[in-house]
Design an enzyme around this catalytic site. Structure first.
Site, PDB file in Angstrom:
ATOM      1  N   GLU A  49       0.948   8.477  43.165  1.00 37.59           N
ATOM      2  CA  GLU A  49       0.167   7.261  42.940  1.00 37.59           C
ATOM      3  C   GLU A  49       1.162   6.124  42.746  1.00 37.59           C
ATOM      4  OE1 GLU A  49      -2.551   7.568  39.701  1.00 37.59           O
ATOM      5  OE2 GLU A  49      -4.013   8.731  40.837  1.00 37.59           O
ATOM      6  N   ASP A  60      -5.419  -1.554  32.355  1.00 32.71           N
ATOM      7  CA  ASP A  60      -4.190  -0.868  31.976  1.00 32.71           C
ATOM      8  C   ASP A  60      -3.756  -1.202  30.556  1.00 32.71           C
ATOM      9  OD1 ASP A  60      -3.596   0.488  34.462  1.00 32.71           O
ATOM     10  OD2 ASP A  60      -3.253  -1.499  35.300  1.00 32.71           O
TER      11      ASP A  60
END
Length: 263
Positions: A49, A60
């Site tokens: 990823e 995030d």
């Protein structure tokens, strides 16, 4: 069949679970990030990823946010992110790469052009955290038509009413977020994850990969044992942030991968 599909077929034939690693493209600079990415397959990573840095990474935690800031300050762009994929493909034609990030950089480039460029670079899948299923016509469906998998997140708050919508048009695998909240939080619990994975599996044949809160080989093994694999991101990014050498980062990744593969 995409590289992602082929990878899961291979792992099933080998009786192994998948290990997925996340790194931020361009963190702390292009060369270091590239060298880490190029070393991931040999460290045992089954799927990479690759984070695309963005100025407003709302999903995030601080670890990934700071990684994105470092990358942007070092001059990282979407095009240079694709260049890392191109460099990987020059030496590795089998390890899948999933671009993970936000819709804005893709929208700014233009969806059609982005999909052409991503496919040419060797990208296999997309995980775009701020595009819900209700917006599938924006990117998901065009991506699938271009031959890219479109991966979705499911969370502990994705109830049985919402789950079919999340699974709609999803391909490659489902990324189950084991903890409610932002990346880098708390620790994952296999005991709590297992029934959630079973619930999702009752509605899809796609592999279920579990991430968030995995920091040790033992945790990777425990989580992979109750799913189709484990994802580690923030713990790897933390090593990069503190200035570990590329070889030390890859050694840590290799230990995590070995843990997941023991499951």
């Amino acid at each position: 069949m995409t590289r992602i599909d082929a990878t899961f077929d291979r792992l099933r034939a080998e009786g192994k679970k998948a290990f997925v690693s996340y790194v931020m493209a361009g963190d702390p600079d292009y060369e270091t990030a590239r060298d880490v990415v190029l070393g991931l397959p040999a460290a045992g990573v089954d799927i990479i990823e690759l984070g695309v840095p963005f100025t407003d990474p709302m999903a995030d935690g601080s670890t990934i946010q700071l990684a994105g800031q470092r990358a942007l300050e070092a001059g990282m762009t979407l095009e240079r992110t694709l260049n890392i994929v191109r460099e990987l493909r020059a030496q590795d034609t089998t390890t899948p790469v999933v671009l993970m990030g936000y819709y804005n950089p893709i929208y700014n480039r233009g969806v059609d052009q982005f999909l052409i460029d991503a496919k040419e670079a060797g990208v296999d899948g997309l995980l775009v955290v701020d595009l819900p299923p209700e917006e599938d016509t924006e990117l998901c469906i065009p991506a699938q038509k271009a031959g890219l998998n479109f991966i979705r997140l499911a969370t502990p708050t994705t109830d049985n009413k919402r789950l079919p919508k999340v699974l709609q048009n999803t391909s490659g695998f489902v990324y189950y977020v084991s903890i409610t909240g932002i990346t880098g939080a708390a620790s994952a619990s296999a005991e709590l994850v297992a029934p959630e994975v079973a619930r999702i599996k009752s509605q899809t044949e796609l592999p279920i990969i579990v991430g968030f809160g995995i920091k040790t080989p033992e945790a990777a093994q425990d989580i992979a044992a109750v799913a189709d694999g484990a994802v580690v991101g923030s713990a790897i990014v933390e090593r990069i942030a503190r200035g570990d050498s590329v070889s030390d980062v890859l050694s840590y990744v290799a230990d995590l991968a070995a843990g997941a593969h023991r499951a």
